[in-house]
Design a protein around this motif. Structure first.
Motif, short mmCIF file in Angstrom:
data_model
loop_
_atom_site.label_atom_id
_atom_site.label_comp_id
_atom_site.label_asym_id
_atom_site.label_seq_id
_atom_site.Cartn_x
_atom_site.Cartn_y
_atom_site.Cartn_z
N TYR A 454 26.55 -31.32 51.96
CA TYR A 454 27.41 -31.77 53.05
C TYR A 454 28.87 -31.69 52.63
CZ TYR A 454 23.37 -33.61 55.55
OH TYR A 454 22.18 -33.73 56.23
N LYS A 455 29.74 -31.66 53.66
CA LYS A 455 31.17 -31.84 53.45
C LYS A 455 31.59 -33.09 54.22
CE LYS A 455 32.20 -28.64 57.24
NZ LYS A 455 32.83 -27.34 57.61
N ARG A 471 26.67 -31.28 57.56
CA ARG A 471 25.91 -30.39 56.68
C ARG A 471 26.56 -29.02 56.61
NH1 ARG A 471 19.79 -29.74 58.13
NH2 ARG A 471 20.44 -27.82 59.17
N LEU A 472 26.65 -28.47 55.40
CA LEU A 472 27.21 -27.15 55.23
C LEU A 472 26.34 -26.12 55.92
CD1 LEU A 472 28.37 -27.26 51.48
CD2 LEU A 472 29.77 -27.51 53.54
N ASN A 473 26.99 -25.23 56.66
CA ASN A 473 26.29 -24.26 57.49
C ASN A 473 26.59 -22.85 56.98
OD1 ASN A 473 25.23 -22.60 59.45
ND2 ASN A 473 26.21 -23.66 61.18
N ASP A 479 32.06 -22.41 55.07
CA ASP A 479 30.97 -23.15 54.41
C ASP A 479 30.19 -22.25 53.45
OD1 ASP A 479 31.78 -25.23 55.94
OD2 ASP A 479 29.95 -25.42 57.14
N ILE A 529 32.05 -31.17 47.94
CA ILE A 529 30.64 -31.11 48.33
C ILE A 529 29.97 -32.44 48.03
CG2 ILE A 529 28.41 -30.00 47.87
CD1 ILE A 529 29.87 -27.44 47.26
#
Length: 679
Positions: A454-455, A471-473, A479, A529
């Motif tokens: 996640y960020k 959530r990082l995509n 991302d 992160i």
């Protein structure tokens, strides 16, 4: 010095014959009153190798066709040494060396290759008892320790099974076996000497009839021939944009070797017991106790007949590899103290390597006796304990019909629609793009799968922050760039593999080097992160820091990643191997429920799978004076990946399937049935 002559016959059928002190014919127990020389007539009988039809006779070779004579140097005798003992097993006189050039020779029966007959002088010192038993050594590597008390001779070792400048001289010694199946019977090591077989003059010994001392001997070495066909292409898939793309993997074999061979061999076959800790004990197995260890509760009809007193031989024995506390599970367990040799890819393939053999070399090779018992079968990785042929090589690839240049790195991970492992590739530096055109990288596959990264987004102000975690995509360029910069494919460190939740502190996972996973690429690349570990979103800090309630160490964060995505199997530059455990006579016992498989209405020999939970003592191994032939009749399966050229090759504990078609024979040399293998 008292000198007596013995008339003895020795047969080189390559089987040890042994006699217990209980079976001796009333030796003269009075000490010699003066030094003197006695004479004995010795007949040395050499057993043939064991035979090819053992599968038809419940694992027991038959005299008609199941034994094979030695070829060339296999039966050559340079010299013979005799060590005489009194009834208590104490050596009598000096070791006697004789030259057999002038001995009477001949052929003796279906299981005995040839015999030598000669008179042997034995010098007895004042105070010594008359000889009551004898051990014969042919072509010994060294006479060192051969004069040890009989109670210790089973523990004397050598580091070679063949000797001579060209490794073509075959040491032999008494054939050790059980003369009876009665309860309490111990193995016979030394051949008994009766009082009427002792003579005061050489002339009396020569003229005596039916007084020869028959000694059956067998070679230290096991013999193995290996032949193999080229592998068929392994057809599977990679992924590209969510679609399966055909991949063809072609295994190109380079060399083969015998892996997990015992580093040492005994000068006579041993039947010593082992402790629960794997320590060699001073007592021998009785026939009944060893038969229970080998056959368990199987009925007589289903049991393997591993001893044949009529043939003066047994088809089992204990190698030094029997006596160890543990067997390796992974390459990291192999060290200088390991009792067996585990080769690396480099050992076999480096320039001028003298280890292993090209697949075009189909001549017989010779190895040390290597057997293991119940402790190995009860270990976490019984496959690693068994002497096995390893066939090493590299894969060539094509993707969607286009051949890939060289031998690229690749991974296998999960399975496609056809049930076969999917193939992924290494990524170009700084991106998640595959180095192999038309396929997907392993890094991209893991990134698409991971859901715990996640960020942190601030919906408030700097003075009054209002954070939420997104959530990082990987479909968002920024991302994806963040993830590519922070992550790598690697084997977890030992710290990551330790589970700190057990009551004893740590429960370390034994992980082969080829199994790799998604990990962070150092603490400096984790800025911005956060990782969700089931207890909130955690900032990642260095391992030497003390994390607060909102933080997690780098090692702990790597453990979360590992647990989510699992492991891929890494093939470094396409390096791989097939592992073929050598089947012994026990595999062919009637009570082995996995020696045959049924496909539809057809029942045929099982050449592809091994369920280690069903394996019994004697199913696998290499016994001295046995000849084995392994023929790879087809290779259609996928080999096991190799991650490092210097990693010892330890076959995987979790694998049951060996997709190799192979045949094994144990040959007067005793010949084991041809072992067919489909890989």
């Amino acid at each position: 010095m008292k000198k007596r002559f013995y008339y003895g016959a020795m047969a080189t059928g390559l089987v040890f014959t042994a006699c217990s002190s209980e079976a001796l014919n009333e030796p003269d127990n009075r000490p010699a009153e003066a030094d003197q020389t006695l004479y004995v007539k010795m007949a040395i009988h050499g057993d043939d190798l064991n035979g090819t039809r053992a599968g038809d006779t419940n694992g027991a070779p038959d005299a008609e066709g199941d034994f094979e004579a030695g070829v060339g140097a296999e039966s050559e005798i340079k010299n013979a040494y005799f060590v005489f003992y009194d009834a208590a097993g104490k050596q009598v006189g000096d070791i006697v060396q004789i030259n057999l050039d002038k001995a009477t020779t001949g052929v003796d029966g279906a299981t005995v290759e040839k015999y030598y007959e000669s008179v042997v002088p034995v010098s007895i010192r004042k105070g010594e008892l008359d000889p009551a038993q004898v051990v014969c050594y042919i072509n010994p590597i060294s006479p060192a320790e051969l004069q040890n008390p009989l109670s210790e001779i089973e523990t004397v070792t050598r580091e070679m099974a063949v000797s001579g400048s060209d490794n073509k001289l075959f040491p032999m010694s008494n054939s050790v076996y059980y003369t009876s199946t009665e309860n309490g019977t111990k193995p016979q090591i030394a051949v008994p000497v009766a009082t009427d077989q002792l003579f005061d003059t050489e002339k009396e010994a020569l003229e005596a009839t039916n007084k020869a001392i028959d000694v059956y001997v067998e070679r230290y070495a096991s013999k193995l021939k290996f032949t193999s066909k080229d592998a068929e292409a392994y057809e599977t898939h990679t992924m590209l944009n969510g679609e399966e793309v055909p991949v063809s993997l072609s295994f190109v074999a380079e060399k083969w070797a015998l892996n997990a061979e015992s580093k040492k061999t005994y000068v006579v076959k041993s039947f010593r017991k082992e402790s629960a800790e794997g320590i060699i004990l001073p007592d021998d197995y009785t026939y009944n106790d060893l038969n229970t260890a080998i056959n368990g509760t199987l009925s007589t009809a289903d049991s393997w007949v591993w001893n044949n007193a009529d043939y003066h031989r047994s088809y089992w024995g204990m190698s030094p590899a029997y006596f160890t506390a543990t067997y390796p599970e992974v390459a990291g367990d192999v060290n200088d103290n390991s009792l067996q040799t585990y080769y690396t890819y480099n050992d076999l393939t480096k320039e001028n390597s003298k280890v292993g053999y090209p697949t075009t070399d189909t001549d017989a090779k010779y190895f040390k006796e290597t057997t293991v018992g119940l402790k190995a079968l009860d270990s976490k990785n019984p496959a690693a304990a068994m002497p096995s042929v390893i066939l090493v090589g590299k894969y060539k690839l094509s993707v969607n019909g286009t051949e890939v240049e060289g031998n690229p790195d690749f991974y296998t991970y999960l399975k496609g629609s056809d049930g076969k492992p999917l193939v992924y590739f290494a990524a170009n530096d700084g991106t998640a793009d595959s180095k192999v055109a038309g396929g997907e990288s392993m890094l991209k596959r893991f990134i698409n799968q991971v859901t715990v990264l996640y960020k942190r987004v601030n919906d408030g102000t700097e003075e009054a922050p209002k954070y939420r975690y997104v959530r990082l995509n990987p479909t968002v360029a920024a991302d994806l760039a963040m993830m590519v910069g922070a992550l790598k494919i690697d084997r977890p460190t030992e710290a990551v593999l330790k589970n700190p939740t057990t009551t004893e502190g740590y429960d370390e996972i034994k992980l082969p080097a080829r199994q790799q996973t998604l990990q962070f690429n150092g603490i400096n690349n984790t800025t911005g992160i956060y990782i969700a570990n089931g207890n909130g979103y955690k900032e990642i800090v260095a391992d030497d820091a003390t994390p607060t309630g909102t933080q997690i160490t780098l090692t702990a964060a790597n453990r979360v990643l590992m647990q989510q995505v699992g492991f891929a199997n890494f093939y470094n530059t396409g390096m791989a191997y097939f592992n073929i455990p050598v089947k012994h006579y026990g595999w062919y016992r009637a009570g082995n429920t996995q020696k045959e498989i049924t496909e539809g209405e057809t029942t045929k020999p099982n050449t592809t799978t091994i369920d280690w939970g069903k394996v019994r003592v004697g199913d696998f191994g290499m016994v001295r004076n046995h000849s084995y032939s392994i023929n790879i009749s087809s290779i259609t399966g996928l080999a096991t990946g190799i991650a490092g050229v210097d990693d010892p090759i330890v076959p995987p504990a979790e694998t049951k399937d060996y997709y190799v078609a192979y045949k094994v024979r144990i040959l007067k040399w005793a010949v084991v049935p041809v072992q067919n293998v489909d890989l």
